[in-house]
Design a protein around this motif. Structure first.
Motif, PDB file in Angstrom:
ATOM      1  N   THR A   1      36.231  39.776  38.966  1.00 25.11           N
ATOM      2  CA  THR A   1      36.731  40.461  37.779  1.00 25.11           C
ATOM      3  C   THR A   1      35.885  41.672  37.447  1.00 25.11           C
ATOM      4  OG1 THR A   1      37.449  38.356  36.915  1.00 25.11           O
ATOM      5  CG2 THR A   1      37.238  40.130  35.351  1.00 25.11           C
ATOM      6  N   MET A   2      34.559  41.509  37.580  1.00 24.13           N
ATOM      7  CA  MET A   2      33.700  42.603  37.150  1.00 24.13           C
ATOM      8  C   MET A   2      33.694  43.759  38.142  1.00 24.13           C
ATOM      9  SD  MET A   2      30.595  40.509  35.595  1.00 24.13           S
ATOM     10  CE  MET A   2      30.836  39.576  34.112  1.00 24.13           C
TER      11      MET A   2
ATOM     12  N   VAL B   1      35.388  34.311  40.753  1.00 28.56           N
ATOM     13  CA  VAL B   1      36.300  35.019  39.849  1.00 28.56           C
ATOM     14  C   VAL B   1      35.511  35.884  38.870  1.00 28.56           C
ATOM     15  CG1 VAL B   1      38.208  33.399  40.032  1.00 28.56           C
ATOM     16  CG2 VAL B   1      36.520  33.073  38.248  1.00 28.56           C
ATOM     17  N   THR B   2      34.320  35.419  38.465  1.00 25.89           N
ATOM     18  CA  THR B   2      33.533  36.229  37.536  1.00 25.89           C
ATOM     19  C   THR B   2      33.167  37.563  38.172  1.00 25.89           C
ATOM     20  OG1 THR B   2      32.615  34.188  36.696  1.00 25.89           O
ATOM     21  CG2 THR B   2      31.510  36.199  36.052  1.00 25.89           C
TER      22      THR B   2
ATOM     23  N   ALA C   1      43.339  40.734  45.462  1.00 32.23           N
ATOM     24  CA  ALA C   1      43.273  39.748  44.380  1.00 32.23           C
ATOM     25  C   ALA C   1      44.088  38.500  44.722  1.00 32.23           C
ATOM     26  CB  ALA C   1      43.773  40.371  43.077  1.00 32.23           C
TER      27      ALA C   1
ATOM     28  N   PRO D   1      25.976  40.609  37.152  1.00 32.58           N
ATOM     29  CA  PRO D   1      26.836  41.391  36.255  1.00 32.58           C
ATOM     30  C   PRO D   1      26.247  42.752  35.919  1.00 32.58           C
ATOM     31  CG  PRO D   1      26.790  39.130  35.514  1.00 32.58           C
ATOM     32  CD  PRO D   1      25.800  39.231  36.631  1.00 32.58           C
TER      33      PRO D   1
ATOM     34  N   GLU E   1      36.373  44.755  39.654  1.00 29.99           N
ATOM     35  CA  GLU E   1      37.688  45.397  39.601  1.00 29.99           C
ATOM     36  C   GLU E   1      37.669  46.743  38.849  1.00 29.99           C
ATOM     37  OE1 GLU E   1      41.659  43.033  39.976  1.00 29.99           O
ATOM     38  OE2 GLU E   1      39.980  43.272  41.297  1.00 29.99           O
ATOM     39  N   PRO E   2      37.066  46.820  37.628  1.00 36.07           N
ATOM     40  CA  PRO E   2      37.054  48.126  36.952  1.00 36.07           C
ATOM     41  C   PRO E   2      36.364  49.194  37.778  1.00 36.07           C
ATOM     42  CG  PRO E   2      36.393  46.418  35.436  1.00 36.07           C
ATOM     43  CD  PRO E   2      36.464  45.780  36.782  1.00 36.07           C
TER      44      PRO E   2
END
Lengths: 723, 311
Positions: free
Chosen positions: B138-139, B134-135, B108, B288, B141-142
């Motif tokens: 971020t998605m 970044v979008t 990150a 996404p 990461e989980p």
């Protein structure tokens, strides 16, 4: 304790002198700020000496005639930790506030402001050191009132008045309806008002009493701390306040809510698992929604206020894991959870204070906090940009700064819970770990947006002029930045200081603190080595590049225009704005945020001037509290009509955006629409979601029931097909 | 630590440093083979790096020191992560309990500075790329953390080299379906983080459709060499985690294991090349969904592992 009394005296004297010098506002402010700074220094030394020695002072009692009790002060590890947070931030703020507030001399009374600042710091000190119910409530009230008066400095602006009043009303609702009953139960049960008596009286109380007290305390203190549905005063009050006050509000005033919760937990026996899960759930909701709202904001301070909600959520995750660890008899989890939460309290005070101060410098020198109007400030104010960057990297939880250390310890407790022995804690712990990861990613996106748009690129609005900033402001901010770096580089020095606090809350003996801390993760000192390696690599690569470029005969001073992909007539206005940067994320999470977007449609080859407007109203404010407030007003009016039929009824209107459709209605429409479209992804997602819910309910109600197992064992098939 | 381990560490480290461009080359060759072309020479990425190192650099007058720090911090973060991840052998240089989180956050950190460097140029194209990066980062990461959670529950450890160690072989026997889901989710995370098709197309020529490539448009010379190398290194690191999850420590002698891991990594590159040849890049609005799919897969993996470990 003597030091506390000395500092209280100093602050009182500062406030009195400041009021006396009303005619000379500059001198008054100087006296008040000097009192705050000196006190902060004394308190810092006191707190550090107690934390390092890890001994607990006996509560000192003074028989001061108070209506219901006596003045009792006591400092244990928990008090000393919060005292340290208050001291560091007050010191930095006092230094910063001198040049900042001098520029505001025409807008309000500096003498009163200085006096209230002294009063706020004094009441903060009393709140965290009081060992008696009456003194605690009195200083709690003094803190709320002085903060209200400080927020309302620019009281001629209507939005400032609105923010200040909203803060005052909400904080009093929390105190009156939840804290006072809670302390009432505590006092009635213990037949005493001292905190030590509470602890003895409630050592063996039943789970129901414990849970009731916890829920009351959670809502009451949570209102101050800003957990998600009760957070609505934060994004209104923080932008309204002058910057030094915003920093104090976000850095330490909301932390008193956390202190209250931890203090309450220290009196109660281990609470049922459900309480820990409620805390975790609250943390997840506050954290994820807080940072999502932050991404959608256009105002610098409002955005930072939503980040406070996020960080309070992260702290709540730690407290929740600590409670779960206590409930399931795993001291390792309890230690890790509480230690991570307490360290994050300090870290958040440091980096959020620094962010507010740095943002305040931007607003001070440009006159606007609107992100989309700013740009290219890194070349105009390089020191401020570097300080903001340090705080931004810290708040995203990235190494090598302090945010990473506390998040690392929290991950330790969450993963430890996931593979611990307690069945009921595993699912929520995994959920917590994943949402912490999501928060980290979203915070990164948010601060890449803020820093990238405000400080990098070209200036967007030519009408914004940049004035130079005073050196003292930089000194105040550098204290916080240096602390961020120090904790990030040498966590081995700072983390053991929390052992007194963890002992106070979880009753983990200080001797076994470090052993418990290392149950899941390595000693924090291991991080230092890796951070050093990272820095050495950065330096090495930088030197290598410089030498390569020099060998290749490259002129480093020569610069060119940015490559415009072949488009020559570029202007600063075509840069990506903050709204467009964040829109793809806001759009992806629109079912949680309900953003509104109004645009004129452009038609034809030569369209007329268009406009685009997007805003994200707070759901808790408009869809939860506004209807409640309206219902309350209707109720009051009907009571008034019955009891006093002669007066003309005055109608009060609660402000709600006009075209707002309730989110529940929109959600149902959306769901039905998705199902009717027959999208295979959506149907699979629904199946999986149902399975997950079934699993969690199953694990929650009966950990060893076999009924949920066959359902779950069938689960992979549909998704394997989808692959 | 045995003497054999110390001796083998030297060729291992050299192989790790040398491998990243070769893996990218294998992907390119696979795609060329699918397209019926010869493709560039095997060592082309090395030639490119050599060429870039010998060039000067041009900096935009809009940029600040952030722009120059971007490639360096990114590469340094990835190199630090390399010391924590078991790349070829089954242990890592500086591993400690809890290092898996440091690895994820080092990735990150690299992303943060790459994004900031892109924003520093003031170019709208690079801002667009940064926003997308970044979008999607971020998605993913989980999904990554859910995969880590499965491994952590299965092996009761949060140290990378233990999480992919021998206890995992038993997990494949007991909760095989969960491990299949994790492998699938990790592959999607790998494709996202390493900017490959179907999320991003590294060979596209239209700036509007790029993600990673458009962010680094303004970097040149040695800076661009660092970025290119770092892209390969990221692929190597995530790829080796995936390889170790799919084929956990077999306990074979190290001089058999090390070359075998190189072959497996090459095979993974071929798989990625095949994926790139067989499908087009997804529309940006569909990405996404793909990442949510990866999250759901790994969440199911967690549920399966938890039920098995608690039963």
């Amino acid at each position: 304790v003597t030091a506390i009394l000395i500092s209280l005296g100093l602050l009182g004297g500062g406030a009195a002198t400041s009021i006396a010098l009303t005619a000379k506002p500059r001198a008054a402010l100087l006296v008040a700020l000097a009192a705050v700074a000196v006190t902060a220094g004394i308190l810092l030394i006191t707190a550090l000496s107690i934390l390092v020695a890890a001994h607990t002072d006996q509560p000192v009692t003074y028989s001061w005639p108070m209506p219901l009790g006596v003045v009792r002060l006591a400092i244990d590890g928990l008090s000393a930790w919060f005292l340290g947070c208050v001291a560091v931030l007050s010191l930095a703020v006092a230094i910063y506030a001198w040049p900042y507030m001098l520029a505001e001399v025409e807008h309000g009374s500096l003498a009163a402001h200085g006096a209230f600042l002294c009063l706020l710091v004094a009441s903060l000190v009393l709140v965290v050191t009081a060992a008696d119910l009456v003194l605690f409530l009195a200083s709690w009230e003094a803190m709320s009132l002085s903060a209200f008066l400080l927020v309302g400095f620019h009281h001629r602006q209507p939005e400032v008045r609105r923010g200040a009043w909203m803060y005052l009303i909400i904080t009093h609702v929390g105190t009156a309806f939840f804290l006072v009953p809670m302390f009432g139960i505590l006092g009635a049960h213990a037949h005493a008002t001292s905190f030590a008596a509470f602890r003895e009286a409630f050592e063996h109380c039943g789970p129901r009493t414990g849970a009731l007290l916890f829920v009351l305390g959670l809502i009451g203190f949570g209102t101050k701390a800003g957990f998600m549905p009760m957070h609505i005063w934060l994004p209104v009050a923080h932008p309204a306040a002058p910057t030094p006050v915003s920093a104090l509000l976000s850095g330490v005033v909301i932390k008193t809510g956390i202190y209250g919760i931890l203090r309450l937990l220290s009196w109660l026996p281990p609470l049922p698992t459900g309480c820990g899960m409620a805390m975790l759930a609250l943390g997840i909701v506050s954290g994820v929604l807080g940072v999502l709202y932050a991404i959608a904001q256009h105002d610098l301070k409002r955005l930072l206020a939503y980040h406070s909600v996020e960080n309070i959520g992260i702290i709540a995750l730690g407290i929740g894991m600590g409670m779960l660890g206590q409930a399931t008899g795993q001291p390792v989890l309890a230690t890790l959870g509480y230690c991570g939460a307490m360290l994050h309290v300090l870290n958040h005070a440091l980096f959020k204070g620094l962010l507010f101060l740095a943002a305040g410098t931007v607003i001070h020198s440009t006159g606007t906090g609107e992100i989309d109007r700013l740009g290219g400030l890194a070349r105009r104010m390089p020191v401020n940009a570097a300080l903001f960057l340090i705080a931004a990297v810290s708040i995203c939880g990235l190494p090598p700064f302090n945010g990473f250390v506390s998040e690392w310890i929290l991950y330790g407790s969450l993963f430890g819970g996931a593979f611990g022995t307690a069945a009921s804690a595993a699912g929520p712990a995994v959920l917590g770990a994943v949402s912490l990861a999501l928060m980290g990613g979203l915070a990164l996106a948010c601060f890449a947006k803020v820093f990238g748009v405000v400080f990098l690129g070209e200036a967007r609005d030519p009408s914004v002029h940049v004035h130079p900033t005073a050196g003292l402001m930089r000194v105040g901010m550098s204290i916080l930045a240096a602390s961020c770096i120090a904790i990030g580089m040498l966590p081995g020095l700072f983390v053991p200081l929390t052992r007194g606090g963890v002992h106070a809350v979880a009753h983990v003996p200080p001797a076994s603190f470090s052993a418990s801390l290392q149950g899941v993760i390595a000693p924090v000192a291991a991080l230092s080595g890796l951070v050093l390696l990272l820095l050495v690599l950065v330096a090495g690569l930088a030197i290598a590049r410089r030498r390569i470029l020099r060998r290749n005969g490259c002129d480093l001073g020569r610069t060119r225009a940015t490559w415009g992909c072949g488009y020559a007539a570029s202007s600063p206005r075509v840069q990506y704005t903050a709204s467009s940067f964040g829109w793809s994320l806001v759009e992806s999470f629109r079912c949680l945020l309900w953003p509104a977007r109004h645009a004129t449609e452009l038609v034809g080859c030569f369209p007329a001037t268009g406009h685009l407007e997007s805003h994200t109203p707070d759901m808790a404010e408009h869809d939860l509290f506004a209807p409640l407030a309206r219902a309350g007003i209707v109720l009051c009016q009907s009571i008034r009509t019955v009891s006093w039929p002669w007066g003309s009824p005055r109608s009060v209107v609660v402000r709600v955006p006009g075209d707002r459709v309730g989110p529940m209605r929109e959600l149902v429409t959306h769901l039905v629409g998705v199902l009717r479209r027959g999208s295979i992804h959506a149907c699979l997602a629904f199946i999986v979601l149902t399975l997950l819910v079934v699993f969690f309910v199953g694990s929650f109600t009966s950990p060893r029931s076999s009924s949920s197992r066959p359902t779950v064992a069938d689960a992979p098939r549909p998704s394997e097909v989808s692959k | 630590v045995s003497a054999l381990r110390v001796i083998t560490a030297i060729p291992e480290a050299m192989a790790i440093v040398a491998l990243p461009p070769l893996l990218l080359s294998i992907i390119t060759k696979t795609k060329a083979w699918f397209g019926g072309r010869d493709g560039p020479p095997w060592l082309q990425p090395y030639y490119d790096l050599h060429k870039l190192i010998r060039k000067g650099a041009v900096y935009s007058r809009t940029t600040t020191w952030i722009f120059r720090a971007g490639p360096i911090v990114n590469l340094a973060a990835l190199l630090t992560a390399t010391t924590l991840i078991p790349v070829l052998s089954n242990d890592s240089l500086f591993g400690f309990r809890g290092d898996v989180i440091l690895v994820a956050y080092l990735f990150a950190l690299g992303r943060m500075f790459t994004v900031l460097a892109a924003m520093d140029t003031g170019s709208s194209f690079e801002g667009m790329g940064a926003s997308r990066e970044v979008t999607f980062g971020t998605m993913s990461e989980p999904a990554l953390f859910l995969c880590f959670a499965v491994l952590a529950i299965a092996t009761r450890s949060i140290q990378v080299s233990d999480m992919v160690g021998s206890p995992l072989a038993g997990t494949w026997g007991s909760v095989g379906p969960a491990m299949i889901l994790v492998a699938g989710a990790l592959l999607i995370v790998l494709l996202t983080e390493a900017c490959r098709v179907p999320v991003d197309d590294p060979t596209t020529h239209l700036e509007l459709t790029m993600i990673h490539e458009v962010m680094v448009l303004d970097h040149s010379g040695p800076d661009f060499a660092f970025i290119t190398y770092a892209a390969g290194l990221k692929f190597l690191l995530l790829g080796s985690i995936l390889i170790h999850v799919v084929l956990p420590n077999r306990g074979w002698p190290i001089f058999v294991d090390l070359p075998l891991r190189v072959v497996e990594l090459a095979a993974l590159s071929v798989v990625v090349g095949v994926i790139e040849s067989c499908m087009a890049r997804l529309r940006l609005r569909r990405v996404p969904l793909l990442l949510a799919g990866a999250t759901v897969l790994s969440a199911l993996g967690v549920v399966l592992t938890l039920t098995r470990s608690l039963a």
